[in-house]
Design a protein around this motif. Structure first.
Motif, mmCIF file in Angstrom:
data_model
loop_
_atom_site.group_PDB
_atom_site.id
_atom_site.type_symbol
_atom_site.label_atom_id
_atom_site.label_comp_id
_atom_site.label_asym_id
_atom_site.label_seq_id
_atom_site.Cartn_x
_atom_site.Cartn_y
_atom_site.Cartn_z
ATOM 1 N N TYR A 32 0.810 -1.211 0.000
ATOM 2 C CA TYR A 32 0.000 0.000 0.000
ATOM 3 C C TYR A 32 0.850 1.270 0.000
ATOM 4 C CZ TYR A 32 -4.198 2.696 0.640
ATOM 5 O OH TYR A 32 -5.224 3.565 0.442
ATOM 6 N N GLY A 33 1.954 1.258 0.725
ATOM 7 C CA GLY A 33 2.836 2.425 0.773
ATOM 8 C C GLY A 33 3.404 2.746 -0.597
ATOM 9 N N GLU A 34 3.912 1.716 -1.264
ATOM 10 C CA GLU A 34 4.462 1.903 -2.608
ATOM 11 C C GLU A 34 3.372 2.326 -3.588
ATOM 12 O OE1 GLU A 34 7.316 -1.378 -3.974
ATOM 13 O OE2 GLU A 34 6.489 -2.067 -2.073
ATOM 14 N N PHE A 35 2.192 1.810 -3.352
ATOM 15 C CA PHE A 35 1.057 2.156 -4.191
ATOM 16 C C PHE A 35 0.763 3.654 -4.111
ATOM 17 C CE2 PHE A 35 -3.593 2.696 -4.468
ATOM 18 C CZ PHE A 35 -3.807 2.213 -5.747
ATOM 19 N N LEU A 36 0.751 4.174 -2.885
ATOM 20 C CA LEU A 36 0.510 5.608 -2.693
ATOM 21 C C LEU A 36 1.650 6.436 -3.287
ATOM 22 C CD1 LEU A 36 -1.003 5.809 0.896
ATOM 23 C CD2 LEU A 36 -2.193 5.925 -1.291
ATOM 24 N N ASP A 37 2.894 5.960 -3.102
ATOM 25 C CA ASP A 37 4.036 6.655 -3.694
ATOM 26 C C ASP A 37 3.896 6.705 -5.206
ATOM 27 O OD1 ASP A 37 5.147 7.054 -1.255
ATOM 28 O OD2 ASP A 37 6.606 5.430 -1.399
ATOM 29 N N GLY A 38 3.474 5.596 -5.779
ATOM 30 C CA GLY A 38 3.292 5.510 -7.226
ATOM 31 C C GLY A 38 2.267 6.519 -7.718
ATOM 32 N N LEU A 39 1.208 6.694 -6.941
ATOM 33 C CA LEU A 39 0.184 7.675 -7.318
ATOM 34 C C LEU A 39 0.742 9.090 -7.194
ATOM 35 C CD1 LEU A 39 -3.110 6.286 -5.748
ATOM 36 C CD2 LEU A 39 -2.229 5.982 -8.053
ATOM 37 N N ALA A 40 1.541 9.332 -6.151
ATOM 38 C CA ALA A 40 2.131 10.659 -5.948
ATOM 39 C C ALA A 40 3.072 11.008 -7.095
ATOM 40 C CB ALA A 40 2.866 10.709 -4.609
ATOM 41 N N GLU A 41 3.739 9.980 -7.651
ATOM 42 C CA GLU A 41 4.677 10.207 -8.749
ATOM 43 C C GLU A 41 4.016 10.737 -10.020
ATOM 44 O OE1 GLU A 41 6.792 6.583 -9.391
ATOM 45 O OE2 GLU A 41 7.751 6.719 -7.427
ATOM 46 N N THR A 42 2.702 10.585 -10.123
ATOM 47 C CA THR A 42 2.017 11.109 -11.307
ATOM 48 C C THR A 42 2.006 12.629 -11.311
ATOM 49 O OG1 THR A 42 -0.108 11.067 -10.164
ATOM 50 C CG2 THR A 42 0.457 9.113 -11.469
ATOM 51 N N GLY A 43 2.340 13.249 -10.160
ATOM 52 C CA GLY A 43 2.351 14.704 -10.070
ATOM 53 C C GLY A 43 0.982 15.299 -9.759
ATOM 54 N N VAL A 44 0.001 14.444 -9.561
ATOM 55 C CA VAL A 44 -1.332 14.911 -9.192
ATOM 56 C C VAL A 44 -1.309 15.308 -7.714
ATOM 57 C CG1 VAL A 44 -3.754 14.196 -8.965
ATOM 58 C CG2 VAL A 44 -2.396 13.387 -10.906
ATOM 59 N N PRO A 45 -1.913 16.472 -7.376
ATOM 60 C CA PRO A 45 -1.888 16.921 -5.974
ATOM 61 C C PRO A 45 -2.489 15.884 -5.021
ATOM 62 C CG PRO A 45 -2.831 18.607 -7.407
ATOM 63 C CD PRO A 45 -2.586 17.403 -8.255
ATOM 64 N N LYS A 46 -1.910 15.800 -3.812
ATOM 65 C CA LYS A 46 -2.332 14.808 -2.821
ATOM 66 C C LYS A 46 -3.820 14.875 -2.515
ATOM 67 C CE LYS A 46 0.994 12.473 -0.225
ATOM 68 N NZ LYS A 46 2.348 13.030 -0.028
ATOM 69 N N GLU A 47 -4.358 16.102 -2.412
ATOM 70 C CA GLU A 47 -5.776 16.265 -2.075
ATOM 71 C C GLU A 47 -6.641 15.577 -3.133
ATOM 72 O OE1 GLU A 47 -4.016 19.572 -2.633
ATOM 73 O OE2 GLU A 47 -3.026 18.728 -0.868
ATOM 74 N N LYS A 48 -6.175 15.671 -4.362
ATOM 75 C CA LYS A 48 -6.931 15.093 -5.452
ATOM 76 C C LYS A 48 -6.808 13.572 -5.447
ATOM 77 C CE LYS A 48 -8.259 16.620 -9.961
ATOM 78 N NZ LYS A 48 -7.913 17.464 -11.110
ATOM 79 N N ILE A 49 -5.633 13.089 -5.089
ATOM 80 C CA ILE A 49 -5.429 11.646 -4.988
ATOM 81 C C ILE A 49 -6.368 11.075 -3.932
ATOM 82 C CG2 ILE A 49 -3.783 9.849 -4.305
ATOM 83 C CD1 ILE A 49 -1.561 11.547 -5.551
ATOM 84 N N ILE A 50 -6.512 11.799 -2.827
ATOM 85 C CA ILE A 50 -7.391 11.335 -1.749
ATOM 86 C C ILE A 50 -8.843 11.301 -2.231
ATOM 87 C CG2 ILE A 50 -8.304 11.927 0.535
ATOM 88 C CD1 ILE A 50 -5.383 13.005 1.106
ATOM 89 N N LEU A 51 -9.256 12.358 -2.922
ATOM 90 C CA LEU A 51 -10.614 12.388 -3.489
ATOM 91 C C LEU A 51 -10.818 11.210 -4.431
ATOM 92 C CD1 LEU A 51 -11.267 16.141 -4.426
ATOM 93 C CD2 LEU A 51 -12.499 14.768 -2.739
ATOM 94 N N PHE A 52 -9.807 10.988 -5.240
ATOM 95 C CA PHE A 52 -9.859 9.905 -6.228
ATOM 96 C C PHE A 52 -10.013 8.546 -5.540
ATOM 97 C CE2 PHE A 52 -7.382 6.626 -8.409
ATOM 98 C CZ PHE A 52 -8.058 6.541 -9.615
ATOM 99 N N LEU A 53 -9.205 8.336 -4.491
ATOM 100 C CA LEU A 53 -9.221 7.041 -3.799
ATOM 101 C C LEU A 53 -10.547 6.778 -3.090
ATOM 102 C CD1 LEU A 53 -5.647 6.892 -2.252
ATOM 103 C CD2 LEU A 53 -6.557 5.446 -4.060
ATOM 104 N N LYS A 54 -11.200 7.869 -2.673
ATOM 105 C CA LYS A 54 -12.441 7.701 -1.921
ATOM 106 C C LYS A 54 -13.671 7.681 -2.825
ATOM 107 C CE LYS A 54 -10.837 9.356 2.476
ATOM 108 N NZ LYS A 54 -10.708 10.511 3.366
ATOM 109 N N ALA A 55 -13.469 7.997 -4.096
ATOM 110 C CA ALA A 55 -14.602 8.056 -5.022
ATOM 111 C C ALA A 55 -15.136 6.655 -5.303
ATOM 112 C CB ALA A 55 -14.162 8.717 -6.320
ATOM 113 N N ASP A 56 -16.425 6.586 -5.525
ATOM 114 C CA ASP A 56 -17.068 5.303 -5.797
ATOM 115 C C ASP A 56 -18.055 5.486 -6.954
ATOM 116 O OD1 ASP A 56 -18.201 2.821 -5.707
ATOM 117 O OD2 ASP A 56 -19.216 3.108 -3.803
ATOM 118 N N PRO A 57 -17.539 5.825 -8.145
ATOM 119 C CA PRO A 57 -18.424 6.206 -9.252
ATOM 120 C C PRO A 57 -19.307 5.068 -9.749
ATOM 121 C CG PRO A 57 -16.154 6.028 -10.000
ATOM 122 C CD PRO A 57 -16.140 5.883 -8.510
ATOM 123 N N GLU A 58 -18.897 3.840 -9.551
ATOM 124 C CA GLU A 58 -19.684 2.712 -10.068
ATOM 125 C C GLU A 58 -20.460 1.994 -8.979
ATOM 126 O OE1 GLU A 58 -16.844 0.345 -12.243
ATOM 127 O OE2 GLU A 58 -16.151 2.158 -13.236
#
Ligand SMILES: [Zn+2]
Length: 107
Positions: free
Chosen positions: A37-63
């Motif tokens: 999970y730690g590496e997973f979060l690091d991998g997401l951070a590497e995309t350059g997307v702001p952390k706040e947005k990553i958190i929103l993304f992770l908590k989203a349940d569109p389907e």
């Protein structure tokens, strides 16, 4: 303007997912099941997307199938269970072997 189904930001004219979340989603599929999970979060951070947005993304349940975070965690947990199950049965065998060898020595 449509809104992104993940973070709720404007995603462009017809896009359901904004560029940032598209990037994150691609990363999730790349990393899913391969890293902790730690590496997973690091991998997401590497995309350059702001952390706040990553958190929103992770908590989203569109389907309605559970949030991205839940899906990833479930996958990691079931893998972990498999690994532990395997080790568990091995160690149960080991324990039995040890017990039997002790019994033999007693006789
Ligand atoms: Zn988005």
């Amino acid at each position: 303007m449509a809104l992104c189904i993940y973070c709720g930001e404007r995603s462009g004219l017809l896009a359901k997912i904004c560029a940032d979340c598209k990037k994150l989603l691609a990363r999730v599929n790349e990393l899913k099941g391969k890293v902790g999970y730690g590496e997973f979060l690091d991998g997401l951070a590497e995309t350059g997307v702001p952390k706040e947005k990553i958190i929103l993304f992770l908590k989203a349940d569109p389907e309605g199938k559970g949030s991205v975070q839940d899906q990833v965690t479930a996958e990691m947990t079931s893998e972990l269970m498999q690994v532990m199950g395997l080790k568990g049965s091995q160690s149960a065998g080991n324990v039995k072997g040890i017990r039997e060898s002790i019994d033999k020595e007693k006789k």
